[in-house]
Design an enzyme around this catalytic site. Structure first.
Site, PDB file in Angstrom:
ATOM      1  N   ASP A  15       0.560 -32.428  66.358  1.00 47.31           N
ATOM      2  CA  ASP A  15       0.642 -31.329  65.572  1.00 47.31           C
ATOM      3  C   ASP A  15      -0.525 -30.217  65.367  1.00 47.31           C
ATOM      4  O   ASP A  15      -1.148 -30.279  65.192  1.00 47.31           O
ATOM      5  CB  ASP A  15       0.935 -31.374  63.921  1.00 47.31           C
ATOM      6  CG  ASP A  15       2.285 -30.420  63.122  1.00 47.31           C
ATOM      7  OD1 ASP A  15       2.737 -30.160  64.431  1.00 47.31           O
ATOM      8  OD2 ASP A  15       2.729 -31.169  62.271  1.00 47.31           O
ATOM      9  N   ASN A  63      12.578 -33.723  67.225  1.00 49.53           N
ATOM     10  CA  ASN A  63      12.477 -32.390  67.507  1.00 49.53           C
ATOM     11  C   ASN A  63      13.166 -31.690  68.521  1.00 49.53           C
ATOM     12  O   ASN A  63      13.062 -30.597  69.136  1.00 49.53           O
ATOM     13  CB  ASN A  63      10.349 -32.450  68.123  1.00 49.53           C
ATOM     14  CG  ASN A  63       9.559 -32.648  67.874  1.00 49.53           C
ATOM     15  OD1 ASN A  63       8.540 -33.508  67.700  1.00 49.53           O
ATOM     16  ND2 ASN A  63       9.883 -32.036  66.599  1.00 49.53           N
TER      17      ASN A  63
HETATM   18  C1  IPE Z   1       5.284 -34.825  64.690  1.00 47.35           C
HETATM   19  O1  IPE Z   1       5.286 -33.228  64.368  1.00 47.35           O
HETATM   20  C2  IPE Z   1       6.348 -34.790  65.739  1.00 47.35           C
HETATM   21  C3  IPE Z   1       5.266 -34.470  66.864  1.00 47.35           C
HETATM   22  C4  IPE Z   1       3.998 -34.136  66.465  1.00 47.35           C
HETATM   23  C5  IPE Z   1       5.075 -35.518  68.369  1.00 47.35           C
HETATM   24  P1  IPE Z   1       6.231 -31.997  63.649  1.00 47.35           P
HETATM   25  O2  IPE Z   1       6.037 -30.955  63.735  1.00 47.35           O
HETATM   26  O3  IPE Z   1       7.652 -32.183  64.112  1.00 47.35           O
HETATM   27  O4  IPE Z   1       6.304 -32.914  62.348  1.00 47.35           O
HETATM   28  P2  IPE Z   1       7.170 -32.110  60.454  1.00 47.35           P
HETATM   29  O5  IPE Z   1       8.662 -31.299  61.282  1.00 47.35           O
HETATM   30  O6  IPE Z   1       5.706 -31.173  59.789  1.00 47.35           O
HETATM   31  O7  IPE Z   1       7.900 -33.335  59.782  1.00 47.35           O
HETATM   32  C1  IPE Z   2       3.141 -30.168  67.854  1.00 48.57           C
HETATM   33  O1  IPE Z   2       3.092 -28.703  67.371  1.00 48.57           O
HETATM   34  C2  IPE Z   2       4.326 -30.747  68.953  1.00 48.57           C
HETATM   35  C3  IPE Z   2       5.178 -31.425  68.802  1.00 48.57           C
HETATM   36  C4  IPE Z   2       5.838 -31.387  68.230  1.00 48.57           C
HETATM   37  C5  IPE Z   2       6.068 -31.309  70.030  1.00 48.57           C
HETATM   38  P1  IPE Z   2       4.386 -28.127  66.624  1.00 48.57           P
HETATM   39  O2  IPE Z   2       5.092 -27.524  67.325  1.00 48.57           O
HETATM   40  O3  IPE Z   2       5.123 -28.817  66.106  1.00 48.57           O
HETATM   41  O4  IPE Z   2       3.323 -27.315  65.804  1.00 48.57           O
HETATM   42  P2  IPE Z   2       4.163 -26.241  64.502  1.00 48.57           P
HETATM   43  O5  IPE Z   2       3.665 -27.401  63.536  1.00 48.57           O
HETATM   44  O6  IPE Z   2       4.931 -25.887  63.793  1.00 48.57           O
HETATM   45  O7  IPE Z   2       2.206 -25.733  64.000  1.00 48.57           O
HETATM   46 MG    MG Z   3       4.810 -29.004  63.593  1.00 46.60          MG
END
Ligand code: IPE
Ligand code: IPE
Ligand code: MG
Length: 231
Positions: A15, A63
């Site tokens: 993340d 997602n």
């Molecule tokens: C969790 O991250 C999913 C992945 C890293 C694939 P998210 O960014 O989707 O989670 P939330 O929305 O912060 O809980």
């Molecule tokens: C994790 O990074 C990747 C996926 C969830 C696919 P994010 O895209 O959630 O990054 P932040 O949380 O917005 O920084």
């Molecule tokens: Mg995220």
């Protein structure tokens, strides 16, 4: 580090890609590109130190709520990695995928299957499990549906039977969950399998995550006193 102090199964919530890009005034997709590089490094490190199994959370069932453009960019990166993995001859890695594949393209699904078949013989290697369109709740629902389809009697629906019908069947329960990015939640990752996992939350954003960060999390894990409800 002594083998007995290492987790058998590590789960990593990759993340912070979007925030990494935002900090640099770049599009979110640039963060995903960099995140994919961090994934490659981290997997190599896990294989080098002989971790039995590592699961990377790449895309959750939630997602899909993101803009089409971002989802498309993530799927493209995933597809590029699959092409690379198909050409790889790493004898120390077994690749496996968890999550609902039905919403992924036919092309992706074919590649995933081929990689799983090509690497299945590397039995002494690290199992690299990639969670794509994965949700812990969806995994449990899927397991229960399978039990019903197989005609299980209610009294045979045990914890063990459910575990054996989850996407992670055959893998040990997750021992350590690492979440970079500063968020402190599980976000529907391996919720059943993590019943007694240890958590290490880190402030580093995933694209900046290095071998050193993994080592730090492993050292932290080694200090934990796991009791599993006992004394
Ligand atoms: C969790 O991250 C999913 C992945 C890293 C694939 P998210 O960014 O989707 O989670 P939330 O929305 O912060 O809980
Ligand atoms: C994790 O990074 C990747 C996926 C969830 C696919 P994010 O895209 O959630 O990054 P932040 O949380 O917005 O920084
Ligand atoms: Mg995220």
């Amino acid at each position: 580090m002594e083998r007995s102090l290492l987790p058998r199964h590590i789960g990593i919530i990759m993340d912070g890609n979007g925030r990494w890009a935002k900090k640099r005034l770049m599009p979110r997709t640039a963060g995903h590109v960099q995140g994919a590089k961090a994934f490659r490094k981290c997997l190599r490190h896990c294989a080098d130190i002989g971790i039995e199994c590592v699961t990377f959370y790449a895309f959750s069932t939630e997602n899909w709520k993101r803009p089409d453009e971002e989802v498309g960019a993530i799927m493209k990166l995933f597809s590029e990695y699959l092409d690379e993995a198909l050409g790889m001859d790493d004898k120390d890695i077994i690749m496996r995928f968890i999550g609902d594949r039905s919403r992924l393209s036919e092309k992706l699904r074919e590649k995933m299957l081929r990689i799983e078949e090509d690497t299945a013989a590397n039995i002494n290697g690290t199992i690299c499990c990639i969670a794509v369109n994965y949700g812990g709740r969806d995994d449990i629902v899927g397991a229960v549906q399978e039990l019903i389809a197989e005609g299980y009697d209610w009294s045979d629906v045990t914890e063990d039977a459910i575990s054996r019908h989850l996407d992670t069947r055959g893998l040990p329960d997750v021992d350590l969950i690492i979440r970079p990015s500063g968020e402190q939640r599980i976000s529907n990752f391996l919720i059943w399998q993590a019943a007694y996992a240890e958590y290490v939350f880190m402030d580093v954003l995933w694209p900046d995550f290095t071998e050193k960060d993994l080592d730090f999390a492993l050292e932290e894990y080694a200090k934990r006193n796991r009791r599993f409800g006992g004394v």
